[in-house]
Design a protein around this motif. Structure first.
Motif, PDB file in Angstrom:
ATOM      1  N   MET A  25       0.808  -1.217   0.000  1.00 51.67           N
ATOM      2  CA  MET A  25       0.000   0.000   0.000  1.00 51.67           C
ATOM      3  C   MET A  25       0.847   1.275   0.000  1.00 51.67           C
ATOM      4  SD  MET A  25      -2.801  -1.375  -0.487  1.00 51.67           S
ATOM      5  CE  MET A  25      -3.829   0.068  -0.518  1.00 51.67           C
ATOM      6  N   ILE A  28       2.015   1.709  -3.604  1.00 46.46           N
ATOM      7  CA  ILE A  28       0.871   2.115  -4.426  1.00 46.46           C
ATOM      8  C   ILE A  28       0.558   3.592  -4.198  1.00 46.46           C
ATOM      9  CG2 ILE A  28      -1.625   1.824  -4.744  1.00 46.46           C
ATOM     10  CD1 ILE A  28      -1.133  -1.207  -4.281  1.00 46.46           C
ATOM     11  N   GLN A  32       0.670   6.450  -7.035  1.00 48.17           N
ATOM     12  CA  GLN A  32      -0.497   7.282  -7.331  1.00 48.17           C
ATOM     13  C   GLN A  32      -0.164   8.766  -7.236  1.00 48.17           C
ATOM     14  OE1 GLN A  32      -3.076   5.470  -4.418  1.00 48.17           O
ATOM     15  NE2 GLN A  32      -4.247   4.366  -5.986  1.00 48.17           N
ATOM     16  N   SER A  68      -5.876   6.443 -17.373  1.00 51.06           N
ATOM     17  CA  SER A  68      -5.286   5.950 -16.133  1.00 51.06           C
ATOM     18  C   SER A  68      -5.732   4.500 -15.918  1.00 51.06           C
ATOM     19  CB  SER A  68      -5.746   6.836 -14.977  1.00 51.06           C
ATOM     20  OG  SER A  68      -5.148   6.409 -13.784  1.00 51.06           O
ATOM     21  N   LEU A  70      -5.032   0.689 -13.324  1.00 46.29           N
ATOM     22  CA  LEU A  70      -4.550   0.089 -12.077  1.00 46.29           C
ATOM     23  C   LEU A  70      -4.586   1.079 -10.916  1.00 46.29           C
ATOM     24  CD1 LEU A  70      -1.532  -2.073 -13.315  1.00 46.29           C
ATOM     25  CD2 LEU A  70      -3.897  -2.791 -12.923  1.00 46.29           C
ATOM     26  N   ASP A  71      -5.763   1.619 -10.687  1.00 44.90           N
ATOM     27  CA  ASP A  71      -5.976   2.552  -9.568  1.00 44.90           C
ATOM     28  C   ASP A  71      -5.061   3.765  -9.620  1.00 44.90           C
ATOM     29  OD1 ASP A  71      -8.049   1.019  -8.395  1.00 44.90           O
ATOM     30  OD2 ASP A  71      -6.574  -0.279  -7.422  1.00 44.90           O
ATOM     31  N   GLY A  72      -4.779   4.246 -10.830  1.00 47.65           N
ATOM     32  CA  GLY A  72      -3.976   5.461 -10.976  1.00 47.65           C
ATOM     33  C   GLY A  72      -2.481   5.253 -10.873  1.00 47.65           C
ATOM     34  N   THR A  73      -2.007   4.007 -10.943  1.00 46.77           N
ATOM     35  CA  THR A  73      -0.571   3.738 -10.843  1.00 46.77           C
ATOM     36  C   THR A  73       0.090   3.573 -12.206  1.00 46.77           C
ATOM     37  OG1 THR A  73      -0.887   1.341 -10.651  1.00 46.77           O
ATOM     38  CG2 THR A  73      -0.844   2.619  -8.594  1.00 46.77           C
ATOM     39  N   ASP A 177     -12.744   7.185 -20.717  1.00 50.77           N
ATOM     40  CA  ASP A 177     -12.732   6.241 -19.611  1.00 50.77           C
ATOM     41  C   ASP A 177     -11.942   4.983 -20.003  1.00 50.77           C
ATOM     42  OD1 ASP A 177     -14.598   5.308 -21.420  1.00 50.77           O
ATOM     43  OD2 ASP A 177     -16.285   5.458 -20.061  1.00 50.77           O
ATOM     44  N   GLU A 180     -10.206   1.501 -18.623  1.00 47.01           N
ATOM     45  CA  GLU A 180     -10.986   0.822 -17.581  1.00 47.01           C
ATOM     46  C   GLU A 180     -12.311   0.256 -18.085  1.00 47.01           C
ATOM     47  OE1 GLU A 180     -10.110  -0.148 -14.701  1.00 47.01           O
ATOM     48  OE2 GLU A 180      -8.390   1.072 -14.201  1.00 47.01           O
TER      49      GLU A 180
END
Length: 187
Positions: A25, A28, A32, A68, A70-73, A177, A180
């Motif tokens: 975390m 990550i 981010q 974006s 993978l959660d903004g990574t 979008d 995703e």
């Protein structure tokens, strides 16, 4: 007996394997935060581009789709250039990431049968990155301001002044979008 040893070994290995898959975390969060600095490039872009080749100058309509993941990574980039007759003259894919351990940005780029991983250096308005080209280097400089994405590519050879081989000026035409949307669902 051999079966029992294999079963025990597998059972003991499961916690280690599960541990290896646990999310980091802190990393990550660092990724981010670093990738948020690239937010100005997200969206759909279109505009004129010129490429200079040994056969002469080629004028195209360049498009870029940037999203974006993978959660903004991770930031994914698809570049596609259309010729005057509507045919695709250039198609590229890139993935920009941030390595929290080395505190550096990287672009994995794939285009025209070539691929590579190149360090991306952020500037106040965008970034620079370089591609080795034999004894020379191709240096790209991108800038984002006022809904415009400008980018140049210069061929830099030892003992010679830089020679412009690429230039584009794109306007942001909308949100996206991608990538995703359309992912596989649980059902």
């Amino acid at each position: 007996m051999k079966t029992m040893i294999v079963v025990c070994a597998l059972a003991l290995g499961v916690p280690a394997a599960a541990q290896a898959q646990a999310a980091d975390m802190a990393t990550i969060a660092a990724q981010q935060a670093a990738m948020a600095k690239l937010a100005a490039m997200l969206g759909i872009w279109r505009g004129p581009a010129t490429s200079t080749t040994p056969r002469g100058e080629i004028r195209m309509t360049q498009t870029e789709r940037v999203g974006s993941f993978l959660d903004g990574t991770l930031t994914l980039v698809e570049g596609k250039a259309y010729m005057a007759d509507g045919k695709v003259g250039f198609h590229a894919f890139g993935a920009i990431s941030y390595d929290a351990a080395t505190q550096s940005y990287w672009m994995s780029s794939h285009a025209q049968g070539r691929s590579g991983r190149f360090q991306l250096t952020l500037t106040d308005t965008g970034w620079t990155w370089e591609v080795p080209a034999g004894p020379a280097t191709i240096r790209y400089v991108a800038s984002f301001a006022g809904g415009k994405w400008t980018e140049t590519g210069d061929y830099v050879a030892p003992g010679q002044p830089p020679r412009r081989i690429f230039e584009m000026t794109l306007s942001r035409v909308g949100d996206t979008d991608w990538p995703e949307v359309g992912s596989v669902t649980k059902q």
